[in-house]
Scaffold this motif. Structure first.
Motif, PDB file in Angstrom:
ATOM      1  N   LEU A  61       0.836  -1.209   0.000  1.00 11.15           N
ATOM      2  CA  LEU A  61       0.000   0.000   0.000  1.00 11.15           C
ATOM      3  C   LEU A  61       0.872   1.261   0.000  1.00 11.15           C
ATOM      4  O   LEU A  61       0.578   2.229  -0.699  1.00 11.15           O
ATOM      5  CB  LEU A  61      -0.945  -0.016   1.203  1.00 11.15           C
ATOM      6  N   ASN A  83       2.309   1.727  -3.353  1.00  6.78           N
ATOM      7  CA  ASN A  83       1.287   2.273  -4.250  1.00  6.78           C
ATOM      8  C   ASN A  83       1.165   3.781  -4.090  1.00  6.78           C
ATOM      9  O   ASN A  83       1.050   4.521  -5.080  1.00  6.78           O
ATOM     10  CB  ASN A  83      -0.076   1.640  -3.969  1.00  6.78           C
ATOM     11  N   ASP A 139      -3.765  -3.978  -4.735  1.00 10.11           N
ATOM     12  CA  ASP A 139      -3.973  -3.338  -3.433  1.00 10.11           C
ATOM     13  C   ASP A 139      -2.908  -3.778  -2.434  1.00 10.11           C
ATOM     14  O   ASP A 139      -2.217  -2.953  -1.853  1.00 10.11           O
ATOM     15  CB  ASP A 139      -5.361  -3.681  -2.889  1.00 10.11           C
ATOM     16  N   THR A 140      -2.820  -5.098  -2.253  1.00 10.47           N
ATOM     17  CA  THR A 140      -1.945  -5.584  -1.174  1.00 10.47           C
ATOM     18  C   THR A 140      -0.999  -6.695  -1.605  1.00 10.47           C
ATOM     19  O   THR A 140      -0.008  -6.930  -0.937  1.00 10.47           O
ATOM     20  CB  THR A 140      -2.788  -6.125  -0.001  1.00 10.47           C
ATOM     21  N   ASN A 161      -5.546   6.740  -4.992  1.00  9.48           N
ATOM     22  CA  ASN A 161      -4.682   7.002  -3.840  1.00  9.48           C
ATOM     23  C   ASN A 161      -5.496   7.066  -2.544  1.00  9.48           C
ATOM     24  O   ASN A 161      -5.057   6.598  -1.495  1.00  9.48           O
ATOM     25  CB  ASN A 161      -3.966   8.350  -4.015  1.00  9.48           C
ATOM     26  N   TRP A 218      -6.239   3.613  -1.351  1.00 15.67           N
ATOM     27  CA  TRP A 218      -5.085   2.956  -0.710  1.00 15.67           C
ATOM     28  C   TRP A 218      -4.814   3.542   0.664  1.00 15.67           C
ATOM     29  O   TRP A 218      -4.446   2.827   1.591  1.00 15.67           O
ATOM     30  CB  TRP A 218      -3.833   3.078  -1.609  1.00 15.67           C
TER      31      TRP A 218
END
Lengths: 573, 396
Positions: free
Chosen positions: A91, A94, A290-291, A439, A442
């Motif tokens: 995250l 990201n 995402d993860t 964003n 996240w």
């Protein structure tokens, strides 16, 4: 009228050193050659290094898309060593990569690309009150006032009057290809200055998680920035609230300044939607899980390949089909007639046979660039924001469809207008809007995980080289601001034995392959058969189209592979 | 800080006159002089001189060459805060040539360069980012059809002074790391007849450049520098001596592994590879990105990027820095004993300082190879350094 040969070198307002040569006849470009004019040899430098250090070296490939090479390097090493990074680390990566994309796109638009569309000198003739009225119809933004525009205009007036024009000296002011009314020029100049301050602000997010920008720090296995909400010098509540504020600042500027300016300026340049398309094939590696980077179903940007501008079919992407060719590059061809090599077998031995300095012309020579020619299933590809927008649009990606349709609707343009200089520039704005919103998602996930008690940011279980296999190889793929970016690494006895990067600008700036197929830069000037070059001494239209790719030559120049040793096993992902 | 305004600094104005047109009083001007003086380390006695000097300076021409590089140094200068890049471009200097920002391309760009050099011969400040590849007649970086070496030699001739900005201009940078495939060199290896200021770092903090420019405008000379040309106001002290985590070093409180309890308490990063004890840098004082943070402040060990050839001398980055052996006592032993056996923290601090100051990085050898100081024999034997293997020294 005879064919005229034109050389534009250096192409400025890009990253690195690019030379373009074209032939033009009756104001139309007939042929083009792109020369990457710098070679650094970083991959040879990688040989024998600790793979945990690779991110820092390869990060220095580029200080503009800073961080993306570091992240993809970490991914390649983690893939090779079987390291699963904690969800929080993904995250955070990201958010770092997300803010980088937005930063890169906005800085490109205002500081690298805008002077192709905006005549700074014309802004002096603007009526500030009228500029404020126009700006008011585009968006609500506090500094879009007559007072501010008047202030900016006076500032530029005094600057111009001083006779010291600095970075604006010798611009193509007054060129007939500039179409904006003075008021819109003034709005854009004001936002050029405002974006300089904004970009400085939002990259503070990199400093929070990575210590600094440019070139923030990363870590194989996750991130180094420990989370301790009660701590004094860690990621704590104060740092997280600053992150949130920076994400909001980034998004507000994208939605209220960049996107409205982009559409407003585009509406004055409909003819640039009729040329500038070239290579008809588009490639995206996909990105932003995402993860879990190993779960492709989580990717916010899906991967895919489009051939011949056919939006009805998106082919699945598989990295095993990538080959790099050296037919027109200053490298030794070790294959049997430029068959091309997969990055895990790539060999790169410089073999310069160009003229000594000073170069007069390179066109017509068999070999003319330090860039290799990557091909996918033998075909040239365009990568970058346009490729992403097209692939996402054609894949049914709802968020992309919504934003692309909004742009096409506002500009009253058909989808085919995307295959153009203007389409490429507009797609960058689509990217920025999507990521600015993502964003926030996240950030919510990160804070929820921390609230639930998970503060892990690093997996150290395979940090010690004694836990590594004797031999390993891995690949990291991301969608960098400029497009599909891949690093391939091979490790033996704890050291790097081979390192290969195939970089967005290598795809786009590639020279001709053995079949004579041009790379995307070259084809964008040639394929339509209508690309104008009004005044060869002021090659504004050419620069505009090349800038629409946002070239990054330091990235694009293929660097040396680490070894000439044959690789017997190619890992298929 | 200077605020944005509608009044650029014109060539016929002194800075003070310029500021007055912008509504800045003499008192405010003196305060600005004091602030910038603090940044530059000017003593109280020197302040009137600084104020006077700022009253007569004009907008100087700056020519910026980008050679074999990644553009990270330009990006870093885009992040400067005081003055901001907008102020710098429009008010403070006349940036007459810079590939990243200039409007003109191709022939028009090269014409702008020639014009600036001709108009300001002997007066312009030459900023160079990037290295100079020297192998094969320099064909590894070509600008306007000419090699980086040709371009810099021509531009250096008329320069009043040169700023070598960033690791590549400093010593060749990452592409000069072994085996240095293009034989990349730093500015000081190519140009020897001009004053050269080295602003070290990969990239450097942009504010060091802007402060150096102000220094140059103010005092008509480059700031005082160390043996590598690095300005003392920025590089006069080692990170270790200025580090907010120093107390944890002295107290024997270390991060043993990333993300461990020590990491969550922001303890010392020495054992996971921090090169702060061997690195002179303004990072802990200036901080990065509007004073938001710095590498150690965000939990990552210092890479030592302000030191020459750090890509070879400081790697592997995550291995504990081998310490100098002083009077037979490797600092490794001290580090492991500290907190357990030393009662007086003040004594420990002084003792460690003396030991660590003795750490000296080698210069590049004549044959081009580099090495770091030998690891203490005990360390190599029992493998106490993280990953403890035989990576040091890098001799080839």
């Amino acid at each position: 009228m005879a064919v005229r040969k034109v050389v534009v070198d250096p192409i400025t307002r890009i990253e690195g050193h690019l030379r373009m040569e074209v032939q033009a006849e009756n104001g139309i470009i007939k042929d083009a050659w792109a020369t990457a004019a710098q070679f650094r040899g970083l991959e040879l430098v990688m040989k024998g290094r600790d793979p945990r250090d690779a991110w820092a070296f390869t990060q220095r490939i580029c200080g503009v898309c800073t961080g993306t090479h570091a992240i993809v390097s970490c991914k390649a090493v983690e893939d090779a060593l079987g390291i699963q990074i904690p969800p929080n680390a993904q995250l955070i990566r990201n958010l770092v990569e997300g803010i980088q994309q937005i930063h890169d796109h906005v800085v490109h638009f205002y500081h690298l690309h805008a002077l192709d569309w905006v005549d700074v000198v014309s802004a002096l003739k603007a009526d500030p009150a009228e500029a404020a009225r126009i700006a008011g119809t585009l968006s609500t933004w506090p500094t879009n006032s007559a007072g501010n525009f008047k202030d900016v205009q006076a500032r530029i007036q005094k600057f111009v009057s001083s006779g010291q024009l600095g970075i604006f000296a010798n611009g193509y002011w007054g060129h007939p290809a500039y179409k904006l009314p003075p008021e819109v020029n003034l709005i854009a100049v004001a936002h050029y200055l405002e974006a300089l301050d904004w970009q400085r602000e939002i990259v503070r997010l990199h400093a929070i998680f990575g210590g600094k920008n440019p070139h923030p720090n990363f870590l194989v296995g996750g991130m180094a920035c420990a989370i301790n909400i009660e701590g004094t010098a860690t990621i704590n509540a104060e740092r997280l609230s600053t992150v949130k504020s920076l994400l909001d600042t980034a998004q507000a500027f994208v939605e209220k300044v960049y996107w409205p300016d982009l559409l407003a300026i585009a509406s004055f340049y409909p003819e640039t939607a009729t040329y500038g398309g070239g290579t008809p094939n588009f490639l995206s590696y996909g990105d932003f899980p995402d993860t879990d980077p190993n779960d492709r179903s989580q990717y916010y940007f899906p991967s895919g390949v489009i051939y011949n501008k056919d939006l009805s079919h998106v082919e699945e992407f598989d990295q095993q089909y990538i080959r790099e060719h050296v037919h027109s590059s200053w490298f030794k061809d070790t294959t049997n007639g430029d068959e091309g090599l997969h990055p895990w077998q790539g060999e790169t031995e410089p073999q310069y046979d160009g003229p000594p300095e000073p170069w007069q012309e390179l066109q017509g020579r068999d070999r003319y660039s330090w860039a290799k020619a990557p091909r996918y299933k033998g075909k040239a590809m365009e990568v970058g924001p346009l490729a992403r927008s097209l692939i996402q649009y054609a894949s049914g990606h709802k968020d992309t469809q919504e934003v692309v349709n909004e742009a096409l609707g506002r500009l009253k343009a058909p989808a085919t207008a995307l295959f153009s200089t203007l389409g490429r520039t507009a797609a960058r704005g689509v990217d920025a809007r999507l990521i600015a919103e993502r964003n926030q998602h996240w950030y919510r996930m990160l804070t929820q995980r921390i609230a639930s008690g998970d503060t892990r940011v690093h997996d150290g279980s395979k940090w010690d080289p004694s836990t590594w296999p004797k031999r390993a190889e891995g690949v990291g793929l991301v969608e960098a601001p400029r497009g599909a970016l891949g690093h391939w690494v091979q490790i033996e006895d704890g050291k790097i034995t081979r390192y290969q990067c195939v970089v967005p600008t290598t795809w786009n700036a590639s020279p001709r392959d053995a079949q004579g197929t041009r790379g995307a830069f070259e084809d964008s000037l040639v394929a339509s058969g209508t690309h104008p070059l009004h005044d060869e001494k002021q090659p504004l239209e050419l620069i505009r189209t090349i800038h629409s790719f946002d070239p990054c030559m330091a990235c694009g120049v293929h660097v040396l592979d680490a070894t000439g040793a044959t690789v017997t096993e190619v890992k298929i992902q | 800080m200077l605020s944005l305004s509608a009044d650029p600094w014109t060539a016929d104005q002194t800075l003070q006159q310029h500021l007055e047109t912008r509504g800045v009083s003499r008192r405010q001007f003196l305060r600005f002089a004091r602030d910038i003086g603090v940044l530059l380390g000017v003593t109280q006695m020197g302040l009137p001189k600084l104020a006077k000097a700022l009253s007569v300076v004009k907008r100087p021409s700056v020519v910026w060459l980008q050679l074999q590089e990644c553009t990270g140094c330009v990006e870093s200068v885009l992040r400067t805060n005081e003055p901001t890049i907008g102020n710098l471009l429009l008010d403070v200097v006349s940036l007459d040539y810079n590939h990243t920002l200039m409007a003109a391309s191709g022939h028009a760009a090269e014409e702008a360069l020639q014009h600036a050099m001709k108009e300001n011969t002997g007066e312009y400040l030459l900023v160079v980012s990037g290295s100079i590849p020297t192998k094969d007649n320099g064909i590894y970086t070509m600008i306007g059809g000419r090699s980086a070496e040709t371009v810099i030699k021509e531009a250096a001739k008329g320069a009043a002074a040169i700023v070598a900005l960033g690791a590549c201009a400093h010593f060749g940078g990452v592409q000069a790391a072994r085996p240095n495939p293009t034989e990349a060199k730093g500015v000081r290896e190519i140009i020897r007849d001009r004053p050269i200021l080295t602003i070290a770092g990969c990239p450097p903090i942009g504010d060091v450049l802007t402060a150096s420019i102000v220094h140059w405008l103010t005092f008509k000379r480059l700031p005082e520098s160390d043996s590598e040309g690095r300005p003392l106001f920025a590089y006069g002290k080692r990170i270790h001596d200025q580090c907010p985590r120093r107390a944890h070093f002295d107290a024997g409180q270390y991060v043993e592994q990333f993300d461990d309890e020590g990491a969550k308490k922001a303890w010392c990063l020495y054992k996971v590879g921090c090169k702060g004890p061997a690195t002179s840098s303004p990072c802990p004082i200036f901080l990065w990105n509007d004073q938001t943070s710095w590498p150690i402040g965000s939990g990552h060990p210092c890479l030592g990027c302000t030191e020459a050839h750090f890509w070879d001398t400081m790697t592997p980055f995550y291995h504990r820095l081998p310490e100098a052996v002083v009077a037979g006592f490797p600092i490794e032993h001290r580090v492991d004993r500290i907190g357990a056996t030393l009662a007086g923290a003040a004594v420990a601090g002084v003792g460690l300082h003396a030991v660590v100051t003795a750490v000296q990085m080698s210069r590049r050898r004549a044959d081009g190879s580099t090495y770091l100081l030998d690891a203490p024999p005990e360390d190599r034997a029992n493998g106490t350094a993280s990953g403890g293997d035989d990576d040091y020294p890098h001799t080839h």
